[in-house]
Design a protein around this motif. Sequence first.
Motif, PDB file in Angstrom:
ATOM      1  N   TRP A 103       0.957  -1.171   0.045  1.00 41.84           N
ATOM      2  CA  TRP A 103      -0.048   0.222   0.093  1.00 41.84           C
ATOM      3  C   TRP A 103       0.958   1.257  -0.169  1.00 41.84           C
ATOM      4  CZ3 TRP A 103      -4.415  -1.534  -1.423  1.00 41.84           C
ATOM      5  CH2 TRP A 103      -5.297  -2.691  -0.686  1.00 41.84           C
ATOM      6  N   VAL A 104       0.524   2.146  -0.872  1.00 38.84           N
ATOM      7  CA  VAL A 104       1.350   3.371  -0.921  1.00 38.84           C
ATOM      8  C   VAL A 104       0.621   4.498   0.077  1.00 38.84           C
ATOM      9  CG1 VAL A 104       2.283   5.403  -2.495  1.00 38.84           C
ATOM     10  CG2 VAL A 104       2.166   2.982  -3.122  1.00 38.84           C
ATOM     11  N   MET A 105       1.404   4.523   1.262  1.00 36.51           N
ATOM     12  CA  MET A 105       0.938   5.562   2.207  1.00 36.51           C
ATOM     13  C   MET A 105       1.142   7.101   2.187  1.00 36.51           C
ATOM     14  SD  MET A 105      -1.280   3.629   3.660  1.00 36.51           S
ATOM     15  CE  MET A 105      -1.849   4.452   4.728  1.00 36.51           C
ATOM     16  N   THR A 106       0.536   8.037   1.581  1.00 36.69           N
ATOM     17  CA  THR A 106       1.165   9.498   1.147  1.00 36.69           C
ATOM     18  C   THR A 106       0.349  10.231   2.118  1.00 36.69           C
ATOM     19  OG1 THR A 106       1.657   8.864  -0.966  1.00 36.69           O
ATOM     20  CG2 THR A 106       1.606  11.109  -0.258  1.00 36.69           C
ATOM     21  N   PHE A 122      -2.314   0.350  -4.205  1.00 36.29           N
ATOM     22  CA  PHE A 122      -1.455  -0.708  -4.287  1.00 36.29           C
ATOM     23  C   PHE A 122      -0.491  -0.700  -5.534  1.00 36.29           C
ATOM     24  CE2 PHE A 122      -0.744  -5.010  -6.269  1.00 36.29           C
ATOM     25  CZ  PHE A 122       0.065  -5.689  -5.108  1.00 36.29           C
ATOM     26  N   VAL A 123       0.766  -1.160  -5.021  1.00 40.14           N
ATOM     27  CA  VAL A 123       1.697  -1.243  -6.103  1.00 40.14           C
ATOM     28  C   VAL A 123       2.375  -2.539  -5.920  1.00 40.14           C
ATOM     29  CG1 VAL A 123       2.378   1.085  -6.466  1.00 40.14           C
ATOM     30  CG2 VAL A 123       3.534  -0.215  -4.995  1.00 40.14           C
ATOM     31  N   ASP A 124       2.840  -3.479  -7.003  1.00 40.78           N
ATOM     32  CA  ASP A 124       3.524  -4.752  -6.867  1.00 40.78           C
ATOM     33  C   ASP A 124       5.004  -4.193  -6.959  1.00 40.78           C
ATOM     34  OD1 ASP A 124       4.301  -3.779  -9.434  1.00 40.78           O
ATOM     35  OD2 ASP A 124       3.133  -5.333 -10.286  1.00 40.78           O
ATOM     36  N   ALA A 125       5.758  -5.308  -6.683  1.00 35.28           N
ATOM     37  CA  ALA A 125       7.221  -4.983  -6.230  1.00 35.28           C
ATOM     38  C   ALA A 125       7.842  -4.561  -7.326  1.00 35.28           C
ATOM     39  CB  ALA A 125       7.763  -6.349  -6.054  1.00 35.28           C
ATOM     40  N   ALA A 126       7.272  -4.464  -8.695  1.00 35.67           N
ATOM     41  CA  ALA A 126       8.036  -3.944 -10.141  1.00 35.67           C
ATOM     42  C   ALA A 126       7.659  -2.515  -9.891  1.00 35.67           C
ATOM     43  CB  ALA A 126       7.566  -4.679 -11.221  1.00 35.67           C
ATOM     44  N   HIS A 127       6.757  -1.992  -9.453  1.00 36.50           N
ATOM     45  CA  HIS A 127       6.420  -0.675  -9.232  1.00 36.50           C
ATOM     46  C   HIS A 127       6.585   0.012  -7.872  1.00 36.50           C
ATOM     47  CE1 HIS A 127       4.334  -2.105 -12.876  1.00 36.50           C
ATOM     48  NE2 HIS A 127       4.567  -1.181 -13.378  1.00 36.50           N
ATOM     49  N   ARG A 128       7.354  -0.680  -7.346  1.00 36.18           N
ATOM     50  CA  ARG A 128       7.743  -0.126  -5.986  1.00 36.18           C
ATOM     51  C   ARG A 128       8.367   1.343  -5.731  1.00 36.18           C
ATOM     52  NH1 ARG A 128      10.313  -3.284  -0.788  1.00 36.18           N
ATOM     53  NH2 ARG A 128      10.599  -1.328   0.530  1.00 36.18           N
ATOM     54  N   ASP A 129       9.358   1.508  -7.052  1.00 33.38           N
ATOM     55  CA  ASP A 129       9.889   2.673  -7.239  1.00 33.38           C
ATOM     56  C   ASP A 129       9.239   3.715  -7.926  1.00 33.38           C
ATOM     57  OD1 ASP A 129      11.584   4.673  -7.535  1.00 33.38           O
ATOM     58  OD2 ASP A 129      13.105   3.497  -8.920  1.00 33.38           O
ATOM     59  N   PRO A 130       8.737   4.845  -7.241  1.00 31.23           N
ATOM     60  CA  PRO A 130       7.925   5.886  -7.666  1.00 31.23           C
ATOM     61  C   PRO A 130       8.283   6.188  -9.167  1.00 31.23           C
ATOM     62  CG  PRO A 130       8.368   6.541  -5.500  1.00 31.23           C
ATOM     63  CD  PRO A 130       9.333   5.412  -5.777  1.00 31.23           C
ATOM     64  N   ALA A 131       9.577   6.086  -9.568  1.00 28.59           N
ATOM     65  CA  ALA A 131      10.001   6.440 -11.139  1.00 28.59           C
ATOM     66  C   ALA A 131       9.435   5.685 -11.994  1.00 28.59           C
ATOM     67  CB  ALA A 131      11.232   6.641 -10.974  1.00 28.59           C
TER      68      ALA A 131
END
Length: 256
Positions: A103-106, A122-131
């Motif tokens: 979960w992306v908590m902002t 939600f982001v998976d491991a491949a999109h953990r990096d915001p870039a």
Amino acid sequence: MPQRSSRPLPTGWLVLWTVLLAAALGGFVALGTWQVHRMHWKHALIARVDGLLRAPPVSAPGPDTWAGLRADRDEYRRVELRGVLLDREILVQANTRLGAGFWVMTPLRRDDGSSVFVNRGFVDAAHRDPARRGAAPPAGPVRIEGLLRLSQPGGGFLRDNAPAEGRWYSRDVAAMARSLGLSSVAPYFIDQSADDGTAADTVRPARWPVPGLTVVHFRDEHLSYALTWYALGAMTAAAMAYGARQEWRRRRAARR
């Protein structure tokens, strides 16, 4: 072969077995009754949450009402809030219909200076990096709608949050605020809703994070549990009745 005689139980043993079976019977009935009460409580909870989910969104609680928030009244309430998303985030481990990830908590800063953590999705491991997520979050004022959720202190099952190591297993608002050096943070967070009605069902999301994956489901198996306990109670009562009848026969035969 001579037939074995059936002798009555000694009085001490008879009293002991009677007490033990009576205690077991009382315990089974009490557990069944407790499950019935739990069933009524769960049905009331489900009805309350369904009503909140159908209601139009209201403004997210401000600092003057934080102290009065209660899980049985406010959890899963649909709310909206406005402010600016800060360029900081915390990733909390999650499992969703899209698989394992975070979960992306902002934090969102409101006009009154207070902050509210927003679960942007939600982001998976491949999109953990915001870039690697594609479009960046909005830089200016935003309006966010979602479900109010109360803080989840501590961590997950047998796993404690480790802020210093960046490992989060629950959405502990106070701990997340300390980790990011924030003050005047709401004791709740917002699970952001999907804004297009389809993001939550997309197999290959067009954008990350994916909002709207909150699952509002309450297990309701109390009736089956109650019937199980009552069935055990009925079998115990039947065993007591059968044993009492057999003992009565033995004692009557012994008196002849």
